[in-house]
Design a protein around this motif. Structure first.
Motif, PDB file in Angstrom:
ATOM      1  N   SER A  73       0.849  -1.183   0.000  1.00 22.52           N
ATOM      2  CA  SER A  73       0.000   0.000   0.000  1.00 22.52           C
ATOM      3  C   SER A  73       0.882   1.230   0.000  1.00 22.52           C
ATOM      4  N   TRP A  74       0.573   2.200  -0.856  1.00 22.43           N
ATOM      5  CA  TRP A  74       1.351   3.430  -0.966  1.00 22.43           C
ATOM      6  C   TRP A  74       0.826   4.419   0.065  1.00 22.43           C
ATOM      7  N   ALA A  75       1.622   4.638   1.133  1.00 21.60           N
ATOM      8  CA  ALA A  75       1.154   5.427   2.271  1.00 21.60           C
ATOM      9  C   ALA A  75       1.083   6.920   1.971  1.00 21.60           C
ATOM     10  N   ALA A  76       1.699   7.367   0.880  1.00 21.22           N
ATOM     11  CA  ALA A  76       1.703   8.799   0.573  1.00 21.22           C
ATOM     12  C   ALA A  76       0.394   9.271  -0.042  1.00 21.22           C
ATOM     13  N   ASP A  77      -0.521   8.339  -0.325  1.00 25.93           N
ATOM     14  CA  ASP A  77      -1.808   8.726  -0.899  1.00 25.93           C
ATOM     15  C   ASP A  77      -2.908   7.933  -0.193  1.00 25.93           C
ATOM     16  N   ARG A  78      -4.057   8.582   0.059  1.00 22.22           N
ATOM     17  CA  ARG A  78      -5.146   7.929   0.791  1.00 22.22           C
ATOM     18  C   ARG A  78      -5.683   6.701   0.084  1.00 22.22           C
ATOM     19  N   SER A  79      -5.593   6.706  -1.255  1.00 12.18           N
ATOM     20  CA  SER A  79      -6.106   5.563  -2.011  1.00 12.18           C
ATOM     21  C   SER A  79      -5.237   4.329  -1.849  1.00 12.18           C
ATOM     22  N   THR A 129       1.166   6.776  -7.469  1.00 17.37           N
ATOM     23  CA  THR A 129       1.109   7.667  -8.633  1.00 17.37           C
ATOM     24  C   THR A 129       2.302   8.602  -8.576  1.00 17.37           C
ATOM     25  N   VAL A 130       2.754   9.060  -9.734  1.00 13.51           N
ATOM     26  CA  VAL A 130       3.889   9.981  -9.792  1.00 13.51           C
ATOM     27  C   VAL A 130       3.535  11.302  -9.105  1.00 13.51           C
ATOM     28  N   SER A 131       2.305  11.762  -9.290  1.00 11.35           N
ATOM     29  CA  SER A 131       1.901  13.037  -8.681  1.00 11.35           C
ATOM     30  C   SER A 131       1.953  12.969  -7.156  1.00 11.35           C
ATOM     31  N   SER A 132       1.594  11.797  -6.573  1.00  7.73           N
ATOM     32  CA  SER A 132       1.641  11.678  -5.117  1.00  7.73           C
ATOM     33  C   SER A 132       3.082  11.703  -4.608  1.00  7.73           C
ATOM     34  N   VAL A 133       4.000  11.158  -5.405  1.00  5.28           N
ATOM     35  CA  VAL A 133       5.412  11.215  -5.032  1.00  5.28           C
ATOM     36  C   VAL A 133       5.897  12.658  -5.010  1.00  5.28           C
ATOM     37  N   TYR A 134       5.501  13.420  -6.029  1.00  2.00           N
ATOM     38  CA  TYR A 134       5.917  14.819  -6.102  1.00  2.00           C
ATOM     39  C   TYR A 134       5.355  15.621  -4.925  1.00  2.00           C
ATOM     40  N   LYS A 135       4.056  15.431  -4.643  1.00  2.00           N
ATOM     41  CA  LYS A 135       3.454  16.152  -3.527  1.00  2.00           C
ATOM     42  C   LYS A 135       4.104  15.767  -2.203  1.00  2.00           C
ATOM     43  N   TRP A 136       4.412  14.503  -2.056  1.00  2.06           N
ATOM     44  CA  TRP A 136       5.053  14.038  -0.823  1.00  2.06           C
ATOM     45  C   TRP A 136       6.448  14.629  -0.667  1.00  2.06           C
ATOM     46  N   SER A 137       7.203  14.728  -1.773  1.00  2.00           N
ATOM     47  CA  SER A 137       8.556  15.269  -1.704  1.00  2.00           C
ATOM     48  C   SER A 137       8.568  16.757  -1.380  1.00  2.00           C
ATOM     49  N   GLU A 138       7.477  17.454  -1.698  1.00  2.00           N
ATOM     50  CA  GLU A 138       7.400  18.878  -1.440  1.00  2.00           C
ATOM     51  C   GLU A 138       6.994  19.202  -0.005  1.00  2.00           C
ATOM     52  N   LEU A 139       6.479  18.207   0.698  1.00  2.00           N
ATOM     53  CA  LEU A 139       6.024  18.446   2.074  1.00  2.00           C
ATOM     54  C   LEU A 139       7.209  18.463   3.018  1.00  2.00           C
ATOM     55  N   PRO A 140       7.203  19.365   4.008  1.00  2.00           N
ATOM     56  CA  PRO A 140       8.271  19.356   5.021  1.00  2.00           C
ATOM     57  C   PRO A 140       8.106  18.162   5.951  1.00  2.00           C
ATOM     58  N   SER A 141       9.228  17.629   6.426  1.00  2.75           N
ATOM     59  CA  SER A 141       9.178  16.486   7.337  1.00  2.75           C
ATOM     60  C   SER A 141       8.633  16.928   8.686  1.00  2.75           C
ATOM     61  N   ASN A 142       7.565  16.295   9.135  1.00  2.34           N
ATOM     62  CA  ASN A 142       6.960  16.661  10.425  1.00  2.34           C
ATOM     63  C   ASN A 142       6.835  15.462  11.354  1.00  2.34           C
ATOM     64  N   LEU A 143       7.686  14.429  11.135  1.00  2.54           N
ATOM     65  CA  LEU A 143       7.629  13.245  11.980  1.00  2.54           C
ATOM     66  C   LEU A 143       7.886  13.567  13.453  1.00  2.54           C
ATOM     67  N   PRO A 144       8.914  14.384  13.786  1.00  6.41           N
ATOM     68  CA  PRO A 144       9.100  14.700  15.214  1.00  6.41           C
ATOM     69  C   PRO A 144       7.877  15.355  15.838  1.00  6.41           C
ATOM     70  N   THR A 145       7.222  16.248  15.075  1.00  8.18           N
ATOM     71  CA  THR A 145       6.021  16.908  15.602  1.00  8.18           C
ATOM     72  C   THR A 145       4.916  15.900  15.861  1.00  8.18           C
TER      73      THR A 145
END
Length: 298
Positions: free
Chosen positions: A20-26, A30-46
């Protein structure tokens, strides 16, 4: 290794592994979900900070979880590293007596601790691959999505397990307590239910009810509405009388209201009314009244 395999919790038979691709709710790549994910700042510590401090667990448990996340709990190896224990001290884990006691080992990777984690996750119907550290565990936990009401329950689980394992470790060292797997697992479930009940005073469920909900229904936190609906219909097919249909509807309605899924309660009530319309028996009027009372509480 033989002992580990013999005592390992059973996986769910008949369920195939899937990606399951965790970067998209579906869950679909998809390539677009990879791009959107790469643009997001890392907020794991938060997210981990929110998991620890915005939790139904008591403050002292939250603080302990924060120490475990930072690797600052007072294990034998930690105490030796700061000069509290001598070089000749026994640093073995009190659970397995085979490995050096580190935070990750005693709270997660020890064979006994691993069995406890697997039992608690099995209570929720979840099969997992164990992370290698407490940091990885808490990061994985924050990645699971669920409804708002269920999220409060889910977030308290890792803190309850970490706290209970550490308390058990201290009881063995200081009070010469005996290790008891079943009692510890039941204690963890009770703590989770107590904390959740205390954080939701308006909830009309007892601690016993809350402990039973997860063990009676294999509710996955990342479950989709479609899969719940299919499971619901399959379960109702096993009912062979009006009485069984009614109690199925009432029970599932009350359970799913706890998880914030009120739609399913309404669906089941309507489904039972449709079924009752073609059911000819002396019990129909009485159970129809019960359904009406249940609808009023949706």
């Amino acid at each position: 290794m033989k002992e580990i395999l013999q005592t390992a919790p059973e996986l769910r038979n008949g369920v195939l592994d899937e990606l399951s691709w965790a970067a998209d709710r579906s869950g679909i790549f998809t390539v677009s979900s990879v791009y959107k994910w790469s643009e997001l700042p890392s907020n794991l510590p938060t997210k981990v900070v929110d998991l620890i401090w915005k939790n139904a667990a008591p403050p002292k448990v939250q603080f302990f979880a924060w120490l475990a996340w930072k690797g600052r709990i007072k294990t034998s190896t930690f105490l030796q590293s700061i000069g509290i224990l001598s070089a000749n001290s026994d640093l073995n884990c009190v659970f397995c007596m085979k490995e050096r006691e580190t935070a990750s080992h005693v709270l997660l990777c020890c064979m006994f601790s691993w069995r406890v984690w697997s039992n608690i996750l099995g209570w929720w119907g979840v099969s997992w691959v164990q992370p290698g550290s407490v940091v990885g565990l808490l990061q994985w936990w924050t990645g699971v999505t669920c409804t708002k009401r269920l999220k409060a329950f889910w977030k308290s689980i890792p803190l309850a397990v970490l706290w209970s394992l550490w308390k058990q470790r201290n009881d063995i060292i200081f009070n010469k307590a005996q290790l008891h797997f079943e009692k510890l697992c039941d204690l963890i479930k009770t703590r989770i239910a107590l904390w959740f009940r205390a954080s939701s005073p308006s909830l009309s469920y007892s601690v016993g009810d809350l402990k039973g909900f997860c063990s009676s229904l294999l509710i996955l936190c990342a479950v989709t509405y479609k899969s719940v609906l299919i499971w619901c219909l399959d379960w109702l097919k096993a009912c062979c009388s009006l009485k069984e249909y009614v109690w199925a509807a009432v029970g599932l309605n009350r359970t799913w209201k706890l998880y914030g899924l009120n739609f399913y309660g309404e669906f089941l009530i309507c489904f039972c009314f449709c079924f009752a319309a073609g059911w000819k028996s002396s019990e129909s009027s009485g159970f129809a009244l019960l359904l009406l009372l249940e609808i009023g509480n949706i």
